[in-house]
Design a protein around this motif. Structure first.
Motif, mmCIF file in Angstrom:
data_model
loop_
_atom_site.group_PDB
_atom_site.id
_atom_site.type_symbol
_atom_site.label_atom_id
_atom_site.label_comp_id
_atom_site.label_asym_id
_atom_site.label_seq_id
_atom_site.Cartn_x
_atom_site.Cartn_y
_atom_site.Cartn_z
ATOM 1 N N ASN A 162 11.169 -1.790 13.254
ATOM 2 C CA ASN A 162 10.173 -3.117 13.502
ATOM 3 C C ASN A 162 10.816 -4.296 14.484
ATOM 4 O O ASN A 162 12.315 -4.888 14.610
ATOM 5 C CB ASN A 162 9.459 -3.789 12.943
ATOM 6 C CG ASN A 162 10.704 -4.594 11.538
ATOM 7 O OD1 ASN A 162 11.376 -3.648 11.639
ATOM 8 N ND2 ASN A 162 10.186 -5.351 11.384
ATOM 9 N N ASP A 211 5.457 -2.386 16.709
ATOM 10 C CA ASP A 211 5.292 -2.650 15.062
ATOM 11 C C ASP A 211 5.171 -1.200 14.751
ATOM 12 O O ASP A 211 4.482 -0.177 15.424
ATOM 13 C CB ASP A 211 3.955 -2.929 15.491
ATOM 14 C CG ASP A 211 3.565 -3.156 13.535
ATOM 15 O OD1 ASP A 211 4.295 -2.896 12.435
ATOM 16 O OD2 ASP A 211 2.306 -3.770 13.738
ATOM 17 N N SER A 215 4.544 -0.020 12.481
ATOM 18 C CA SER A 215 3.047 -0.051 11.338
ATOM 19 C C SER A 215 2.197 0.871 11.982
ATOM 20 O O SER A 215 0.940 1.811 11.520
ATOM 21 C CB SER A 215 2.706 -1.133 10.793
ATOM 22 O OG SER A 215 2.175 -1.658 11.880
ATOM 23 N N LEU A 260 4.586 -5.872 4.758
ATOM 24 C CA LEU A 260 5.222 -4.890 5.253
ATOM 25 C C LEU A 260 5.603 -4.069 4.742
ATOM 26 O O LEU A 260 5.678 -2.444 4.838
ATOM 27 C CB LEU A 260 6.237 -5.128 6.047
ATOM 28 C CG LEU A 260 5.370 -6.541 7.391
ATOM 29 C CD1 LEU A 260 7.161 -6.224 8.515
ATOM 30 C CD2 LEU A 260 4.846 -5.111 8.699
ATOM 31 N N GLU A 280 2.974 -1.974 4.011
ATOM 32 C CA GLU A 280 2.240 -1.267 4.524
ATOM 33 C C GLU A 280 3.494 -0.090 4.897
ATOM 34 O O GLU A 280 2.926 1.136 5.138
ATOM 35 C CB GLU A 280 2.583 -2.134 5.393
ATOM 36 C CG GLU A 280 2.383 -1.439 7.014
ATOM 37 C CD GLU A 280 0.367 -0.580 7.108
ATOM 38 O OE1 GLU A 280 0.535 0.324 7.617
ATOM 39 O OE2 GLU A 280 -0.214 -1.748 7.102
ATOM 40 N N PHE A 281 4.855 0.186 4.889
ATOM 41 C CA PHE A 281 5.426 1.056 5.005
ATOM 42 C C PHE A 281 5.364 2.372 3.862
ATOM 43 O O PHE A 281 5.657 3.464 4.206
ATOM 44 C CB PHE A 281 6.825 0.723 5.746
ATOM 45 C CG PHE A 281 6.970 -0.386 7.080
ATOM 46 C CD1 PHE A 281 6.558 0.393 7.699
ATOM 47 C CD2 PHE A 281 7.697 -1.278 7.114
ATOM 48 C CE1 PHE A 281 6.204 -0.324 8.843
ATOM 49 C CE2 PHE A 281 8.040 -2.004 7.840
ATOM 50 C CZ PHE A 281 6.473 -1.773 9.574
#
Length: 285
Positions: free
Chosen positions: A135, A157, A159, A183, A186-187
């Motif tokens: 990122n 990003d 994501s 994050l 999210e990942f």
């Protein structure tokens, strides 16, 4: 303190402007689990035979390679970013490293950018080395913080893109004003690698010792343990303002102690001591 199953390694970038040999020696002396090699102008970082000798002499395995795709390493291994990424993967395989970290392409590298996602996918299908896309963050002029310069393609990003594997850098997340714990969630399973460094939500890439910023690094590390994370935690801090080896050593010790404290099965609260030198943001990275 019970030992964590998650390896904690030291990036050679953490000792800049000292060279790779210093990083290997410091990692061995302090008790890191290995080293991540940042490939850049230091000739040793470009030479697998020299790196293999360092690893053997210090007992520090090379667990990851950072491909030379930074602004400061544009001329390392030629001018083709795609070729440099492939070469980094080859070197990782030769040295027994399991991860290659790569930044997304810069916007002006349009040819590389067009094929980047496909190249990463193909490299990840070839063997045991994982290419984990890092990122980044939006570039904002200091005079116009409300304006974002489009510096990366396909974007800064991960994501927003379908990479199979991702590296989370908490200092970069601070610049982007993203929450590190969000994050991690999210990942999910795509998170394979962590660059551990703190930040304070400004436009400078600070790479602070964890615990000296605002990124709640303790919560991120404990979440990795709870989620069964199987990658490496890599300390990528800036010590380039250190006035001597003692001050640099103190920061490297504090960073490792912080990581080990919160990666333990039962976390042990740890607050790093105040730095012995004035910190200088590492924008050159």
């Amino acid at each position: 303190m019970a030992e964590s199953a998650i390896p904690v390694t030291l990036s050679t970038a953490s000792v800049y402007p000292r060279r790779a040999a210093f990083a290997f020696e410091a990692a061995a002396e302090i008790g890191y689990d290995g080293v991540e090699v940042m490939v850049w102008s230091d000739p040793v970082t470009q030479d697998p035979k020299a790196l293999s000798r360092l690893a053997s002499d210090t007992g520090m395995p090379i667990r990851s390679i950072h491909a030379p795709t930074l602004l400061v390493s544009q001329r390392v291994w030629g001018r083709s970013p795609a070729d440099k990424l492939a070469r980094a993967v080859d070197m990782a395989g030769e040295l027994g490293a399991r991860t290659v970290v790569v930044h997304p392409p810069f916007r002006w590298q349009y040819k590389y950018a067009r094929g980047f996602e496909e190249q990463v996918r193909e490299l990840n299908q070839q063997g045991e080395v994982t290419v984990a896309v890092e990122n980044m963050y939006p570039w904002r002029p200091h005079s116009r913080l409300d304006r974002e310069l489009k510096a990366y393609l396909p974007g800064w990003d991960p994501s927003e893109h379908g990479y199979d594997a991702v590296t989370l850098d908490l200092s970069h997340a601070a610049i982007a004003q993203q929450d590190g714990l969000d994050l991690v969630h999210e990942f999910g399973d795509r998170l394979r690698h962590l660059h551990l460094a703190d930040g304070t939500f400004n436009v400078r890439d600070e790479h602070l010792v964890p615990g000296r910023g605002d990124m709640h690094c303790d919560k991120v590390l404990t979440e990795l343990v709870h989620s069964g994370f199987t990658g490496d935690v890599v300390l990528e801090i800036s010590t380039r303002k250190a006035r001597d080896a003692h001050e640099r050593h103190s920061d490297l010790v504090a960073a490792l102690e912080f990581a080990r404290a919160y990666l333990a099965p039962v976390p042990v609260p740890y607050l790093p001591p105040a730095p012995e030198h004035h910190h200088l943001p590492a924008d050159a990275w």
